[in-house]
Design a protein around this motif. Structure first.
Motif, mmCIF file in Angstrom:
data_model
loop_
_atom_site.group_PDB
_atom_site.id
_atom_site.type_symbol
_atom_site.label_atom_id
_atom_site.label_comp_id
_atom_site.label_asym_id
_atom_site.label_seq_id
_atom_site.Cartn_x
_atom_site.Cartn_y
_atom_site.Cartn_z
ATOM 1 N N GLU A 28 25.249 -54.348 3.438
ATOM 2 C CA GLU A 28 25.088 -53.118 4.213
ATOM 3 C C GLU A 28 25.298 -51.893 3.334
ATOM 4 N N ARG A 29 26.326 -51.923 2.474
ATOM 5 C CA ARG A 29 26.588 -50.786 1.584
ATOM 6 C C ARG A 29 25.480 -50.633 0.554
ATOM 7 N N LEU A 30 25.037 -51.736 -0.033
ATOM 8 C CA LEU A 30 23.968 -51.669 -1.036
ATOM 9 C C LEU A 30 22.679 -51.139 -0.426
ATOM 10 N N ALA A 31 22.444 -51.465 0.840
ATOM 11 C CA ALA A 31 21.197 -51.049 1.501
ATOM 12 C C ALA A 31 21.126 -49.546 1.721
ATOM 13 N N LYS A 32 22.243 -48.856 1.591
ATOM 14 C CA LYS A 32 22.219 -47.401 1.732
ATOM 15 C C LYS A 32 21.483 -46.736 0.568
ATOM 16 N N SER A 33 21.415 -47.431 -0.578
ATOM 17 C CA SER A 33 20.777 -46.852 -1.761
ATOM 18 C C SER A 33 19.653 -47.708 -2.328
ATOM 19 N N HIS A 34 19.530 -48.942 -1.857
ATOM 20 C CA HIS A 34 18.555 -49.865 -2.427
ATOM 21 C C HIS A 34 17.816 -50.602 -1.310
ATOM 22 N N ASN A 35 16.681 -51.176 -1.666
ATOM 23 C CA ASN A 35 15.878 -51.959 -0.728
ATOM 24 C C ASN A 35 16.337 -53.419 -0.840
ATOM 25 N N ILE A 36 17.116 -53.869 0.136
ATOM 26 C CA ILE A 36 17.742 -55.189 0.068
ATOM 27 C C ILE A 36 17.015 -56.173 0.973
ATOM 28 N N HIS A 37 16.585 -57.297 0.384
ATOM 29 C CA HIS A 37 15.993 -58.399 1.135
ATOM 30 C C HIS A 37 16.841 -59.644 0.872
ATOM 31 N N ALA A 38 17.447 -60.182 1.931
ATOM 32 C CA ALA A 38 18.276 -61.384 1.807
ATOM 33 C C ALA A 38 17.490 -62.587 2.320
ATOM 34 N N PHE A 39 17.472 -63.654 1.525
ATOM 35 C CA PHE A 39 16.750 -64.881 1.871
ATOM 36 C C PHE A 39 17.769 -65.979 2.163
ATOM 37 N N ALA A 40 17.819 -66.427 3.424
ATOM 38 C CA ALA A 40 18.755 -67.474 3.840
ATOM 39 C C ALA A 40 18.043 -68.825 3.790
ATOM 40 N N LEU A 41 18.625 -69.778 3.079
ATOM 41 C CA LEU A 41 17.929 -71.028 2.791
ATOM 42 C C LEU A 41 17.872 -71.997 3.967
ATOM 43 N N LYS A 42 18.938 -72.049 4.758
ATOM 44 C CA LYS A 42 18.986 -73.137 5.751
ATOM 45 C C LYS A 42 19.918 -72.815 6.911
ATOM 46 N N HIS A 43 19.657 -71.721 7.579
ATOM 47 C CA HIS A 43 20.549 -71.336 8.666
ATOM 48 C C HIS A 43 19.893 -71.538 10.029
ATOM 49 N N LEU A 44 18.950 -70.674 10.381
ATOM 50 C CA LEU A 44 18.316 -70.772 11.693
ATOM 51 C C LEU A 44 17.296 -71.907 11.727
ATOM 52 N N LEU A 60 14.590 -68.858 5.984
ATOM 53 C CA LEU A 60 13.529 -69.801 5.648
ATOM 54 C C LEU A 60 13.432 -70.956 6.626
ATOM 55 N N GLY A 61 14.400 -71.062 7.524
ATOM 56 C CA GLY A 61 14.325 -72.074 8.571
ATOM 57 C C GLY A 61 15.029 -73.362 8.211
ATOM 58 N N ARG A 62 15.519 -74.032 9.239
ATOM 59 C CA ARG A 62 16.209 -75.312 9.077
ATOM 60 C C ARG A 62 15.634 -76.268 10.111
ATOM 61 N N PRO A 63 14.638 -77.063 9.706
ATOM 62 C CA PRO A 63 14.026 -77.994 10.657
ATOM 63 C C PRO A 63 15.054 -78.957 11.243
ATOM 64 N N SER A 64 14.660 -79.666 12.276
ATOM 65 C CA SER A 64 15.578 -80.548 12.987
ATOM 66 C C SER A 64 15.927 -81.818 12.230
ATOM 67 N N ALA A 65 15.373 -82.021 11.031
ATOM 68 C CA ALA A 65 15.753 -83.173 10.227
ATOM 69 C C ALA A 65 17.250 -83.117 9.949
ATOM 70 N N PRO A 66 17.910 -84.277 9.706
ATOM 71 C CA PRO A 66 19.371 -84.308 9.569
ATOM 72 C C PRO A 66 19.941 -83.293 8.587
ATOM 73 N N PHE A 67 19.275 -83.085 7.468
ATOM 74 C CA PHE A 67 19.807 -82.180 6.447
ATOM 75 C C PHE A 67 18.897 -80.980 6.191
ATOM 76 N N GLY A 68 17.991 -80.709 7.132
ATOM 77 C CA GLY A 68 17.117 -79.556 6.970
ATOM 78 C C GLY A 68 16.139 -79.760 5.833
ATOM 79 N N LEU A 69 15.738 -78.649 5.223
ATOM 80 C CA LEU A 69 14.786 -78.708 4.118
ATOM 81 C C LEU A 69 15.401 -79.395 2.907
ATOM 82 N N SER A 70 14.603 -80.188 2.209
ATOM 83 C CA SER A 70 15.064 -80.767 0.944
ATOM 84 C C SER A 70 15.179 -79.655 -0.087
#
Length: 371
Positions: A28-44, A60-70
């Motif tokens: 949030e603080r960095l975004a005040k001065s920079h263009n911040i894009h965060a990439f979440a590997l396996k959450h939603l 990036l998504g977490r499919p319903s497979a037991p451990f999500g994306l390989s």
């Protein structure tokens, strides 16, 4: 700068639950001065992009497979997303494996500087609880590759930096914190005298956080003083610790709060007499900084900030056994002046290195890599 940040998760759209408060505050603080894009590997569960406190999150998504994306699928998804939302000036991965490794590989491929933050079990092996990257060859290789490819390896404590040095990895130390400058404006009052000595810990209930050690120390402490224990954090052990506390006769003296939003955590800290860390390993410990900012004295195992601060700003125990931690609690209970001195020094440190200060340090680091 346009900065890509890679995290395993911890940036839920609610901004309240399933978040890492120190990451949220920093981005949030960095975004005040920079263009911040965060990439979440396996959450939603499904891939999606959304705005969160002034920066953009691409899950990036977490499919319903037991451990999500390989791992291979995660790298492909990240590569595609970076191409879609780039180009970027710099990429920063949090935790060496997998986010740091994938960020460092992307940095090499895109020919942009990369930073890898090691703030977990990257440099330890604790086979008894199946914890630590050094426990397996795959984990060792992932950490080594991530740190070798990164232009800078970041850690939060000199304790963690020393562990990295044993693997011939040079590091830059910058604390990560959720403490804001608002803490400096609050007039902290002396705690109300009470016959009950309130002990607190804020951490997910887990093997590595080792709350069982603290629970086992409580009966020893209660032989001498009236003490209560507040444990705040998500229960990943399915009620195991609650059953154990009841079995050894202290169930009525331990409150398991579960996950609490940040405001409620501060309420619990405001009633505490002592913060106790019981971890088998701690790379840093943001909750220690929060406790210090709230004026709560800290003791615990010699790891993370407690290792850095002992003996002036915190008290570290030598042996992670119930008798040692109970003796330390009783010693500080009886030494009000030492508790007050440690708390004052730790609070000064924590507030001086708040989120605004931390963001400025990262900006300096990023600019040094771009020059």
């Amino acid at each position: 700068m346009k900065i890509a940040i890679v995290v395993p998760g911890g940036l839920h759209p609610s901004g309240q639950e399933q978040v890492v408060p120190s990451w949220l505050a920093l981005f949030e603080r960095l975004a005040k001065s920079h263009n911040i894009h965060a990439f979440a590997l396996k959450h939603l569960e499904k891939p999606q992009s959304y705005s969160l406190r002034g920066f953009t999150v691409h899950d990036l998504g977490r499919p319903s497979a037991p451990f999500g994306l390989s791992r291979w699928a995660q790298e492909r998804a990240l590569t595609s997303a970076l191409a879609q939302y780039g180009p970027f000036d710099l990429i920063h991965g949090f935790y060496a494996d997998p986010a740091g490794l994938l960020a460092a590989r992307a940095g090499q491929r895109l020919r942009i500087p990369s930073v890898v933050t090691c703030d977990s079990g990257e440099f330890v092996s604790i086979p008894s609880i199946k914890y630590g990257s050094q426990r397996t060859r795959r984990g060792q290789a992932a950490v080594q590759e991530a740190c070798a490819l990164a232009r800078k390896v970041h850690v939060c404590t000199t304790f963690m930096g020393a562990l990295a040095a044993k693997h011939n990895i040079a590091t830059t130390v910058i604390p990560l914190t959720s403490v804001t400058s608002r803490a400096a404006t609050i007039k902290w009052q002396a705690r109300r005298d009470s016959d009950t000595f309130r002990i607190v810990q804020v951490a997910s209930l887990s093997r590595v956080k080792n709350q069982r050690l603290l629970i086992d120390a409580l009966p020893i402490v209660r032989e001498k003083i009236d003490a209560r224990l507040d444990l705040v954090g998500e229960d990943t052990l399915s009620g195991e610790l609650q059953k154990h506390a009841a079995a050894i006769g202290v169930g009525a003296h331990v409150t398991f709060h579960g996950f609490l939003p940040q405001e409620r955590v501060l309420e619990v800290l405001s009633r505490a007499d002592l913060y106790v860390q019981s971890s088998l390993h701690e790379a840093a410990g943001v909750a220690v900084l929060e406790a210090a900012a709230a004026g709560v004295p800290v003791l615990g195992t010699r790891a993370g900030y407690i290792a850095d601060w002992s003996p002036t700003k915190a008290m570290a125990i030598g042996d992670a056994i119930p008798e040692s931690i109970a003796d330390a609690i009783l010693t500080l209970h009886d030494d009000h002046d030492r508790r007050r001195s440690m708390a004052a020094l730790a609070r000064t440190y924590s507030i001086a290195r708040d989120v605004t200060w931390t963001a400025a340090q990262f900006e300096k680091l990023y600019r040094s890599l771009r020059s």
